[in-house]
Design a protein around this motif. Sequence first.
Motif, PDB file in Angstrom:
ATOM      1  N   GLU A 156       0.753  -1.089  -0.160  1.00 17.91           N
ATOM      2  CA  GLU A 156       0.110  -0.038   0.092  1.00 17.91           C
ATOM      3  C   GLU A 156       0.892   1.341  -0.102  1.00 17.91           C
ATOM      4  O   GLU A 156       0.558   2.108  -0.905  1.00 17.91           O
ATOM      5  N   ASP A 157       2.007   1.197   0.883  1.00 16.81           N
ATOM      6  CA  ASP A 157       2.788   2.327   1.014  1.00 16.81           C
ATOM      7  C   ASP A 157       3.917   2.563  -0.223  1.00 16.81           C
ATOM      8  O   ASP A 157       4.130   3.522  -0.555  1.00 16.81           O
ATOM      9  N   LYS A 158       4.351   1.525  -0.863  1.00 18.25           N
ATOM     10  CA  LYS A 158       5.196   1.304  -1.772  1.00 18.25           C
ATOM     11  C   LYS A 158       4.815   0.489  -2.899  1.00 18.25           C
ATOM     12  O   LYS A 158       5.272  -0.872  -2.746  1.00 18.25           O
ATOM     13  N   PRO A 159       3.929   0.703  -3.764  1.00 18.34           N
ATOM     14  CA  PRO A 159       3.391  -0.245  -4.568  1.00 18.34           C
ATOM     15  C   PRO A 159       4.839  -0.895  -5.500  1.00 18.34           C
ATOM     16  O   PRO A 159       5.779  -0.225  -5.713  1.00 18.34           O
ATOM     17  N   GLY A 160       4.500  -2.193  -5.578  1.00 18.42           N
ATOM     18  CA  GLY A 160       5.861  -3.036  -6.350  1.00 18.42           C
ATOM     19  C   GLY A 160       6.761  -3.410  -5.333  1.00 18.42           C
ATOM     20  O   GLY A 160       7.928  -4.122  -5.561  1.00 18.42           O
ATOM     21  N   VAL A 161       6.390  -3.329  -4.064  1.00 17.47           N
ATOM     22  CA  VAL A 161       7.299  -3.835  -3.016  1.00 17.47           C
ATOM     23  C   VAL A 161       7.621  -5.387  -3.031  1.00 17.47           C
ATOM     24  O   VAL A 161       8.500  -5.893  -2.494  1.00 17.47           O
ATOM     25  N   LYS A 162       6.494  -6.227  -3.474  1.00 16.02           N
ATOM     26  CA  LYS A 162       6.588  -7.603  -3.499  1.00 16.02           C
ATOM     27  C   LYS A 162       7.539  -7.960  -4.852  1.00 16.02           C
ATOM     28  O   LYS A 162       8.306  -8.748  -4.399  1.00 16.02           O
ATOM     29  N   PHE A 163       7.745  -7.103  -5.891  1.00 16.44           N
ATOM     30  CA  PHE A 163       8.685  -7.732  -6.762  1.00 16.44           C
ATOM     31  C   PHE A 163      10.039  -7.124  -6.134  1.00 16.44           C
ATOM     32  O   PHE A 163      10.798  -7.882  -6.433  1.00 16.44           O
ATOM     33  N   SER A 164      10.264  -6.089  -5.488  1.00 17.50           N
ATOM     34  CA  SER A 164      11.449  -5.797  -4.774  1.00 17.50           C
ATOM     35  C   SER A 164      11.833  -6.830  -3.725  1.00 17.50           C
ATOM     36  O   SER A 164      13.335  -7.312  -3.424  1.00 17.50           O
ATOM     37  N   ILE A 165      11.054  -7.295  -3.048  1.00 17.55           N
ATOM     38  CA  ILE A 165      11.307  -8.669  -1.925  1.00 17.55           C
ATOM     39  C   ILE A 165      11.884  -9.697  -2.748  1.00 17.55           C
ATOM     40  O   ILE A 165      12.851 -10.307  -2.305  1.00 17.55           O
ATOM     41  N   LEU A 166      11.329 -10.142  -3.785  1.00 14.94           N
ATOM     42  CA  LEU A 166      11.620 -11.393  -4.519  1.00 14.94           C
ATOM     43  C   LEU A 166      13.087 -10.925  -5.376  1.00 14.94           C
ATOM     44  O   LEU A 166      13.943 -11.739  -5.051  1.00 14.94           O
ATOM     45  N   ARG A 167      13.176  -9.774  -5.953  1.00 11.31           N
ATOM     46  CA  ARG A 167      14.370  -9.318  -6.515  1.00 11.31           C
ATOM     47  C   ARG A 167      15.669  -9.386  -5.409  1.00 11.31           C
ATOM     48  O   ARG A 167      16.543  -9.884  -5.649  1.00 11.31           O
ATOM     49  N   GLY A 168      15.294  -8.892  -4.528  1.00 14.31           N
ATOM     50  CA  GLY A 168      16.397  -8.553  -3.429  1.00 14.31           C
ATOM     51  C   GLY A 168      16.739  -9.841  -2.959  1.00 14.31           C
ATOM     52  O   GLY A 168      17.845 -10.431  -2.605  1.00 14.31           O
ATOM     53  N   TYR A 169      15.755 -10.864  -2.794  1.00 11.17           N
ATOM     54  CA  TYR A 169      16.096 -12.219  -2.072  1.00 11.17           C
ATOM     55  C   TYR A 169      16.993 -12.912  -3.509  1.00 11.17           C
ATOM     56  O   TYR A 169      17.968 -13.652  -2.944  1.00 11.17           O
ATOM     57  N   GLU A 170      16.734 -12.877  -4.524  1.00 12.78           N
ATOM     58  CA  GLU A 170      17.433 -13.829  -5.551  1.00 12.78           C
ATOM     59  C   GLU A 170      18.765 -13.189  -5.809  1.00 12.78           C
ATOM     60  O   GLU A 170      19.696 -13.887  -5.942  1.00 12.78           O
ATOM     61  N   LYS A 171      19.030 -11.783  -5.633  1.00 10.34           N
ATOM     62  CA  LYS A 171      20.360 -11.187  -5.685  1.00 10.34           C
ATOM     63  C   LYS A 171      21.144 -11.697  -4.565  1.00 10.34           C
ATOM     64  O   LYS A 171      22.102 -12.279  -4.625  1.00 10.34           O
TER      65      LYS A 171
END
Lengths: 303, 303
Positions: free
Chosen positions: A250-265
């Motif tokens: 809600e606060d930062k749309p797209g945060v789900k993608f960044s959680i996944l990307r960060g994890y994969e990195k």
Amino acid sequence: MICSCGNEAFYYQRYSNKYLCKECFKKDVEKRAKKVLGKEVIRNDVKIGIGISGGKDSLAMAYILKKLFNHIPNAELICFFVDEGIEGFREKAKEYIKDFCKEQGLELKVIKFRDEIGHTLDEIVKNNYLTKLNIGKPCSFCGVVRRYLLNKYALKEGCDYLAIGHNLDDFCQTILMNYVEGNIKNIIQFGKEFEGEGFVKRIKPLKLIPEDEVRLYADIVNIKYQKEPCPYSSLSYRHRMKKVIEVLEEDKPGVKFSILRGYEKLLKYIDVKEEVKKCKICGYPCSGDICKVCSWLIKLKEI
Amino acid sequence: MICSCGNEAFYYQRYSNKYLCKECFKKDVEKRAKKVLGKEVIRNDVKIGIGISGGKDSLAMAYILKKLFNHIPNAELICFFVDEGIEGFREKAKEYIKDFCKEQGLELKVIKFRDEIGHTLDEIVKNNYLTKLNIGKPCSFCGVVRRYLLNKYALKEGCDYLAIGHNLDDFCQTILMNYVEGNIKNIIQFGKEFEGEGFVKRIKPLKLIPEDEVRLYADIVNIKYQKEPCPYSSLSYRHRMKKVIEVLEEDKPGVKFSILRGYEKLLKYIDVKEEVKKCKICGYPCSGDICKVCSWLIKLKEI
């Protein structure tokens, strides 16, 4: 609002700030599944096993795979449905699945807990076997056995890959739960799939698709799926994490993608070489001498 | 409720399920600070620089350090207060700090932005220098410069360590923010302090103490500290993360400790060797040829 193709939009994709019409939304979902699979998976002569449960995710995934592989020469798809034996729940799922596979012309293989391990999940729970096996929740037993059986049949059927219907939200919840619980072993293992003899490589076509969009997709393409949750499911902590992720999104749309990307990195920086042995009973890859499922089955026979 | 020592309890420590009296609570906090520092830090002839801001955390930390090093032969403590030049805010902090240091018999060194970089933070903001430096928020400038100056003076004073007042909540918020933002560089750098020539090793005595307990400790030992936040602080995202952690802690008391433990375990698996150069102007360790602060100062002179 208008979609970029000129048609009337029906959906606002907040994280991309795009308005999409039904057709473009469908294409967007399918494009992302295609991107995850890549040319390594989408190729001639490939055989893919699809784990389906009857819920929106696995049926939408099967639908998308069918579409993506429709024109690939000699590609084969086969659906696996694990019937754990949960009264009043699995029969319904089976109906949805049978209808779906018939409609889509997909081969279906039903794998039954009763045939495979000698007991239904209901019996395991009712006879108090979980306590005897020192297992807290039905899901901890069921998940491991299901995973084991899907691999066993994918192997038996000569599949190159086994498709699992985890969506973006599932990934994020698991990742954050592991972070928060400090569960390093899971953090590492969740991302790095076993590879090697005895193990069919798992693919997750819905990885980049948020749960809401999977549901929307399933509805648009008219998939009939089971909506009620498993009676044994206790989703409290996962559910709490879902809420947390919603607040963040809600606060930062797209945060789900960044959680996944960060994890994969992050995974790229982690180098853990674990010796993979083979279960002395069934040959399934495991870290000890006997895999978890076989060790449970031995104990169940002793009871 | 009764404390394990027999006295009446005044605090319930939910995550340990313990009732504590004031004395035992104080001892518990101090014991944890001592544990973090260990024998490597608490030893004869050590000199410790303490970064203090006038808030509860840094003053409670200085108080605890004073207590822990009171009987250590030839140990020296020196407090550094960075005065950024924030009107109506820093003067008040300075009063609290002066009183505190006098009362505690602690040496105090005041480091002024105006003397060091030629401008107060107020001037930097008012003259729109941040935009010219391509910096979004005052905190992004101030934090880097403060960190730089604390190191500079700790080095100048021959300190073996520089103590920073981050509490357990600060750690968890930063860790989760980095996870959620997928900020791998920060995930790795936050946990692994630079070591080597030109850099005074940082220690964080409050690492295992939740923010609420730091506040309680400061109140119990009668520390007078500044309560109002910095007028430039924009804590929105950190604040949101704070809320998220509170929800998780409510659900699973002790989750903050597991976030920290998990993160520290994770770091052990991450092996990144980054070449550390020295700034050609000031000698400060950095990854490029010129450190961030020097490059900013050059630009500020050009304006």
